[in-house]
Design a protein around this motif. Structure first.
Motif, PDB file in Angstrom:
ATOM      1  N   ASP A  97      -7.362   3.435   8.079  1.00 48.05           N
ATOM      2  CA  ASP A  97      -8.614   2.864   7.567  1.00 48.05           C
ATOM      3  C   ASP A  97      -8.446   2.294   6.162  1.00 48.05           C
ATOM      4  N   GLY A  98      -7.335   1.626   5.922  1.00 52.81           N
ATOM      5  CA  GLY A  98      -7.103   0.969   4.648  1.00 52.81           C
ATOM      6  C   GLY A  98      -6.624   1.866   3.526  1.00 52.81           C
ATOM      7  N   GLU A  99      -6.450   3.165   3.785  1.00 55.36           N
ATOM      8  CA  GLU A  99      -6.002   4.116   2.766  1.00 55.36           C
ATOM      9  C   GLU A  99      -4.612   4.634   3.103  1.00 55.36           C
ATOM     10  N   ARG A 154      -6.167  14.955  -2.498  1.00 55.64           N
ATOM     11  CA  ARG A 154      -7.007  13.810  -2.092  1.00 55.64           C
ATOM     12  C   ARG A 154      -6.324  12.935  -1.058  1.00 55.64           C
ATOM     13  N   THR A 155      -5.010  12.856  -1.122  1.00 52.53           N
ATOM     14  CA  THR A 155      -4.290  11.943  -0.229  1.00 52.53           C
ATOM     15  C   THR A 155      -3.593  12.657   0.921  1.00 52.53           C
ATOM     16  N   ARG A 161       0.829  -1.212   0.000  1.00 51.30           N
ATOM     17  CA  ARG A 161       0.000   0.000   0.000  1.00 51.30           C
ATOM     18  C   ARG A 161       0.859   1.258   0.000  1.00 51.30           C
ATOM     19  N   LEU A 174      -0.922   4.854   6.882  1.00 54.52           N
ATOM     20  CA  LEU A 174      -2.039   3.983   6.538  1.00 54.52           C
ATOM     21  C   LEU A 174      -3.110   4.175   7.601  1.00 54.52           C
ATOM     22  N   TYR A 203      -2.081   7.820   3.054  1.00 52.84           N
ATOM     23  CA  TYR A 203      -2.088   9.282   3.057  1.00 52.84           C
ATOM     24  C   TYR A 203      -0.666   9.798   3.186  1.00 52.84           C
ATOM     25  N   TYR A 222       1.163   4.007  -3.112  1.00 52.63           N
ATOM     26  CA  TYR A 222       0.987   5.456  -2.961  1.00 52.63           C
ATOM     27  C   TYR A 222       1.966   6.196  -3.887  1.00 52.63           C
ATOM     28  N   HIS A 269      -3.100  13.754   4.500  1.00 52.41           N
ATOM     29  CA  HIS A 269      -3.621  13.125   5.718  1.00 52.41           C
ATOM     30  C   HIS A 269      -4.771  13.956   6.270  1.00 52.41           C
TER      31      HIS A 269
END
Length: 147
Positions: free
Chosen positions: A135-137, A60-61, A35, A133, A139, A39, A63
């Motif tokens: 919640d699975g995303e 969008r990414t 992940r 990382l 940033y 990114y 944090h």
């Protein structure tokens, strides 16, 4: 002059000239590593589409705890090449001038950053970048050019 300001901005955004410590496997294992590396692949893909696409990606990414610190890079495009063997957790890290750590699992990795305007390379720098990382995303933290 703008080149020096941009290079200085990477130091303020969490870049440094060296990644301290020894590389160790990330606590989350290969899935977290993938992940974090994805990114950077997405950041670079957005940069290939141009400064507007990369700016949208960075926005969008950014944090969610630090959206007030987003900086637009105007017409600059970044390419970040992470060194996978240096990827490791960095749970004690705090963004500059912040008393709190970002929510999520913080990872640090050494990167080579290439700064471009149009097809001209303005500079390169080796430093470190943080990716969180949550919640699975994945940033990050947009670099801010110095005024």
């Amino acid at each position: 002059m703008r080149r020096l300001a941009v290079l200085a901005a990477f130091a303020a955004a969490g870049c440094s000239t060296a990644v301290a410590g020894q590389p160790v496997p990330a606590a989350g294992g290969d899935e977290d590593d993938d992940r974090v590396l994805a990114y950077f692949a997405a950041l670079n893909d957005a940069g290939e589409e141009g400064p507007g696409s990369q700016s949208d990606f960075l926005r969008r990414t950014q944090h969610p705890d630090f959206t007030d610190r987003f900086c637009d890079l105007d017409d600059l495009v970044l390419r970040m090449a992470p060194v996978e063997s240096t990827l490791r957790p960095d749970p004690q890290w705090r963004p500059e001038k912040s008393a709190k750590a970002p929510r999520g699992e913080v990872y640090v990795v050494a990167v080579t950053v290439t700064i471009r305007r149009d097809s001209t390379t303005l500079g390169e720098q080796i430093g470190s970048q943080r990716v969180v990382l949550l919640d699975g995303e994945a940033y990050g933290f947009s670099p801010c050019p110095a005024e």
